[in-house]
Motif scaffolding. Structure first.
Motif, PDB file in Angstrom:
ATOM      1  N   LEU A   1       0.799  -1.221   0.000  1.00 41.94           N
ATOM      2  CA  LEU A   1       0.000   0.000   0.000  1.00 41.94           C
ATOM      3  C   LEU A   1       0.835   1.277   0.000  1.00 41.94           C
ATOM      4  N   LEU A   2       2.044   1.216   0.556  1.00 37.25           N
ATOM      5  CA  LEU A   2       2.851   2.429   0.707  1.00 37.25           C
ATOM      6  C   LEU A   2       4.179   2.386  -0.047  1.00 37.25           C
ATOM      7  N   GLY A   3       4.411   1.290  -0.794  1.00 33.89           N
ATOM      8  CA  GLY A   3       5.703   1.112  -1.456  1.00 33.89           C
ATOM      9  C   GLY A   3       6.064   2.190  -2.454  1.00 33.89           C
ATOM     10  N   ALA A   4       5.080   2.903  -2.982  1.00 38.41           N
ATOM     11  CA  ALA A   4       5.364   3.966  -3.951  1.00 38.41           C
ATOM     12  C   ALA A   4       5.716   5.288  -3.275  1.00 38.41           C
ATOM     13  N   LEU A   5       5.585   5.347  -1.961  1.00 41.05           N
ATOM     14  CA  LEU A   5       5.779   6.615  -1.245  1.00 41.05           C
ATOM     15  C   LEU A   5       7.088   6.688  -0.467  1.00 41.05           C
ATOM     16  N   ALA A   6       7.740   5.557  -0.251  1.00 39.90           N
ATOM     17  CA  ALA A   6       8.982   5.520   0.519  1.00 39.90           C
ATOM     18  C   ALA A   6       9.717   4.234   0.180  1.00 39.90           C
ATOM     19  N   PRO A   7      11.026   4.161   0.447  1.00 41.74           N
ATOM     20  CA  PRO A   7      11.755   2.915   0.219  1.00 41.74           C
ATOM     21  C   PRO A   7      11.126   1.753   0.984  1.00 41.74           C
ATOM     22  N   ARG A   8      11.023   0.615   0.329  1.00 37.51           N
ATOM     23  CA  ARG A   8      10.378  -0.535   0.957  1.00 37.51           C
ATOM     24  C   ARG A   8      11.083  -0.967   2.229  1.00 37.51           C
ATOM     25  N   GLU A   9      12.404  -0.835   2.234  1.00 39.03           N
ATOM     26  CA  GLU A   9      13.166  -1.235   3.418  1.00 39.03           C
ATOM     27  C   GLU A   9      12.781  -0.382   4.626  1.00 39.03           C
ATOM     28  N   GLN A  10      12.538   0.889   4.406  1.00 34.48           N
ATOM     29  CA  GLN A  10      12.116   1.768   5.504  1.00 34.48           C
ATOM     30  C   GLN A  10      10.713   1.398   5.984  1.00 34.48           C
ATOM     31  N   ILE A  11       9.842   1.060   5.057  1.00 29.93           N
ATOM     32  CA  ILE A  11       8.477   0.676   5.444  1.00 29.93           C
ATOM     33  C   ILE A  11       8.507  -0.588   6.290  1.00 29.93           C
ATOM     34  N   VAL A  12       9.283  -1.590   5.884  1.00 27.92           N
ATOM     35  CA  VAL A  12       9.385  -2.826   6.657  1.00 27.92           C
ATOM     36  C   VAL A  12      10.008  -2.547   8.021  1.00 27.92           C
ATOM     37  N   ALA A  13      11.043  -1.701   8.044  1.00 29.29           N
ATOM     38  CA  ALA A  13      11.692  -1.367   9.322  1.00 29.29           C
ATOM     39  C   ALA A  13      10.702  -0.673  10.257  1.00 29.29           C
ATOM     40  N   GLY A  14       9.923   0.266   9.718  1.00 29.93           N
ATOM     41  CA  GLY A  14       8.947   0.966  10.546  1.00 29.93           C
ATOM     42  C   GLY A  14       7.837   0.063  11.037  1.00 29.93           C
TER      43      GLY A  14
END
Length: 310
Positions: free
Chosen positions: A259-272
């Motif tokens: 859902l958010l992969g286009a808005l921030a690096p995927r690695e940061q999303i998983v980390a968060g």
């Protein structure tokens, strides 16, 4: 047969856990996600932790209100303790089955278990409904992809389940148990003032939960508009509830990446997302060990007293 269902459920959940992590690893550099988590901003994490620690307080108050639907009075200390104990069990029990242990811990009197199980089920269905409403409201204005459709279907499903629960004697279980279990669902209509209070408290609880996710994402450098987090988090939470993993590990993260992969690096999303899970899952689960031990000891003592009285 019952044991077979448990084994199958456990195998599916553990298998789903490894499968979801494997799929996630093919889409995201998990080592980079780990480094982002290790470099997280401590201030944002502490703020997120504060909201996480506040959650049992708020959910305990919400559970007190839900129990009043069935005229069951419980002190906040008891409801908060039951909530924490359930969090600990959910860390290891597939499909969030630990939530229903709340009823067992609070059922001090004979004949109240079915009544409280119905109340806890109503609470969980209201959680699902409010999450759907929040995602739907955050989707106003368009550009939300499949979120509004998923959110609308979630709301309809929750309301349908509440209606089915309210049928009472028509449920395919023992008549007396079904009628007891249906009391909370029926009271939602009969006591609108209390229902509004419960819905408001549910909204407050999940708003704090979503704010914790927003802070966790900020801590790892994911600069995502808050409205997008409000839109995505309910869907990720609902995905994590599905009994296809253990405590939503992997599935929740994958939903957030989708859902958010286009808005921030995927690695940061998983980390968060993982930071959020550490705070709202494992941190509270660690605190809940004490509550789980206390509630288990209380039940043992109650059974011993009943045996002596008998």
């Amino acid at each position: 047969m019952k044991n077979l269902r448990r084994v199958v459920g456990l195998v599916l959940s553990v298998g789903g856990l490894f499968a979801s992590i494997y799929v996630l690893a093919t889409q995201v550099d998990l080592a980079a996600a780990g480094r982002a988590l290790g470099q997280a901003h401590r201030g944002w994490l502490l703020a997120a932790a504060g909201l996480s620690l506040l959650a049992p307080v708020l959910v305990g108050l919400k559970l007190m209100l839900v129990l009043r639907l069935v005229d069951f009075r419980a002190a906040w200390g008891r409801t908060a303790s039951a909530v924490l104990a359930a969090v600990t069990l959910n860390a290891v029990v597939p499909g969030r089955g630990g939530d229903f242990v709340r009823a067992a811990f609070l059922a001090d009197e004979p004949g109240t278990l079915a009544l409280l199980l119905g109340a806890v089920l109503v609470e969980r269905l209201l959680d699902v409904f409010v999450l759907g409403v929040m995602a739907l409201a955050a989707s106003v204005g368009g550009g939300a992809g499949p979120v509004p459709w998923i959110a609308a279907a979630t709301c309809v499903a929750a309301l349908g389940a509440l209606g089915a629960l309210g049928l009472g004697h028509k449920l395919p279980v023992r008549r007396e148990a079904a009628e007891r279990a249906s009391r909370a669902a029926k009271a939602l209509v009969a006591r609108p003032g209390l229902t509004v209070a419960i819905l408001a408290m549910t909204l407050v609880c999940w708003a704090g939960n979503i704010a914790s996710m927003d802070l966790a994402l900020r801590a790892v450098g994911a600069d995502i508009p808050t409205i997008e987090v409000v839109r995505a988090t309910p869907i990720a939470v609902l995905t994590g509830i599905l009994p296809i993993s253990v405590n939503g590990i992997g599935t929740r993260d994958a939903a957030m990446v989708y859902l958010l992969g286009a808005l921030a690096p995927r690695e940061q999303i998983v980390a968060g997302t993982f930071a959020y899970f550490l705070l709202n899952g494992w941190l509270l689960a660690a605190l809940g060990v004490v509550a789980l031990g206390r509630e288990s000891l209380r039940r043992v003592r109650r059974r011993a007293d009943a045996a002596r009285s008998g």
